[in-house]
Design an enzyme around this catalytic site. Structure first.
Site, PDB file in Angstrom:
ATOM      1  CE  LYS A  40      -3.806  -2.514   1.985  1.00  0.00           C
ATOM      2  NZ  LYS A  40      -4.526  -2.976   3.149  1.00  0.00           N
TER       3      LYS A  40
ATOM      4  CD  GLN B 249      -3.506  -4.624   6.253  1.00  0.00           C
ATOM      5  OE1 GLN B 249      -3.402  -3.653   5.507  1.00  0.00           O
ATOM      6  NE2 GLN B 249      -4.087  -5.753   5.845  1.00  0.00           N
TER       7      GLN B 249
ATOM      8  CG  ASP C 276      -9.843  -0.814   4.212  1.00  0.00           C
ATOM      9  OD1 ASP C 276      -9.469  -1.068   3.058  1.00  0.00           O
ATOM     10  OD2 ASP C 276      -9.226  -1.158   5.231  1.00  0.00           O
TER      11      ASP C 276
END
Ligand code: NDP
Length: 278
Positions: free
Chosen positions: A52, A96, A119
């Site tokens: 990322k 995460q 997300d």
């Protein structure tokens, strides 16, 4: 033989487009920053976080990395999320997953402000998707829609079967296909006669988390097959939820593993970071 849907190529195209958009935004003085939080040192998570960061650097998005100790408490993590929620120079916040077991993932996801939920996991983002309002969409299913569209595969009116009903893949996938006017069925571990259900699909999306479970007996001749699964087999090679060699000869198009759905997830995360300005 089926067309191979090249996720690597399509994700590269998307990243190039985003790079241009970010450069144009930069000329107008608009900067975009993604904060990425990792708790603990799970090796797979470290790889995802590293990828990322690399993608951000390539596209021109600033990334802030927070690598917290495994022992970090839920309160400490929530305090960091709260600080980032309040920072005007931070546009996107990503925590995460998975988190260590002493931290409740849902509480953390719900703490992220929906405007920064790149997300797309916040209940408000999911609710917006459900009622057709604009908002962030979970990256893997959003990437699959791009794979289909950019491969010239029509969704409207098609029988779409999604196998798997997780919150991050199966459910948002079904909602997105519905938004694209597909006729959608969701199958799961309690579905009876799964083969009969999947054989109806013009577009079959598989996210079951079981290596090579879907063989040609599950697939209608000429169907499009999208394989979300990622596993390492006994020889340490990557494979999906679909038995590729068995299924590819009967379908019209298929995603390989690796190089299919996987690369799209990060491309769509980058898209979410930029999209809020478009
Ligand atoms: P989950 O384990 O959360 O969900 C699996 C789903 O499959 C569940 O809904 C389950 O049903 C269903 N299922 C399990 N066994 C069967 C069966 N025998 N028949 C029918 N349905 C079944 O997985 P995820 O959705 O998170 O992920 C799925 C796969 O995709 C994994 O391999 C994961 O690694 C991969 N993945 C890949 C990503 C990428 O970027 N390429 C991103 C995210 C995931 P039930 O609800 O009834 O238990």
């Amino acid at each position: 033989m089926a067309n191979i849907i090249d996720g690597k190529k399509i994700s590269a195209q998307i990243k190039e487009e985003l790079k241009e958009k970010v450069a144009a935004m930069g000329e107008k003085g608009i900067k975009t920053t993604l904060a990425v939080i990792q708790v603990g040192k799970d090796p797979a998570s470290s790889v995802y976080v590293g990828n990322k960061k690399k993608a951000c650097a390539y596209i021109g998005i600033r990334s802030l990395a927070y690598e917290l100790e495994e022992e970090t408490t839920q309160e400490e993590l929530l305090a960091l999320v709260e600080e980032l929620n309040g920072r005007e120079d931070v546009n996107g916040i990503l925590v995460q997953l998975p988190l260590p077991s002493h931290i409740d993932e849902n509480t953390v996801i719900e703490a992220i402000r929906p405007e920064k939920d790149v997300d797309g996991f916040h209940p408000e983002s999911v609710g917006r998707l459900c009622i057709g309002q604009p908002g962030f969409v979970s990256c893997t299913p959003a990437g699959i829609i791009q794979l289909l569209k950019r491969s010239g595969i029509e969704i409207a009116g098609k029988e779409c079967v999604v196998v798997g009903r997780s919150n991050i893949v199966g459910k948002p996938m079904a909602l997105l296909l519905l938004r694209e006017n597909g006729t959608v069925t969701i199958a799961h571990s309690k579905t009876r006669n799964l083969k009969e259900v999947t054989k109806r699909a013009d577009i079959l999306i598989v996210a079951v988390g079981k290596p090579k479970m879907i063989t040609k007996e599950y697939v209608k001749e000429g169907a499009v097959v999208i394989d979300v699964g990622i596993h390492r087999n006994a020889e340490n090679k990557l494979c999906g939820d679909v038995d590729y060699d068995d299924v590819a000869p009967v379908c019209s198009a298929i995603t390989p593993v690796p190089g299919g759905v996987g690369p799209m997830t990060i491309a769509m995360l980058m898209n979410n970071c930029v999209e809020m300005y478009l």
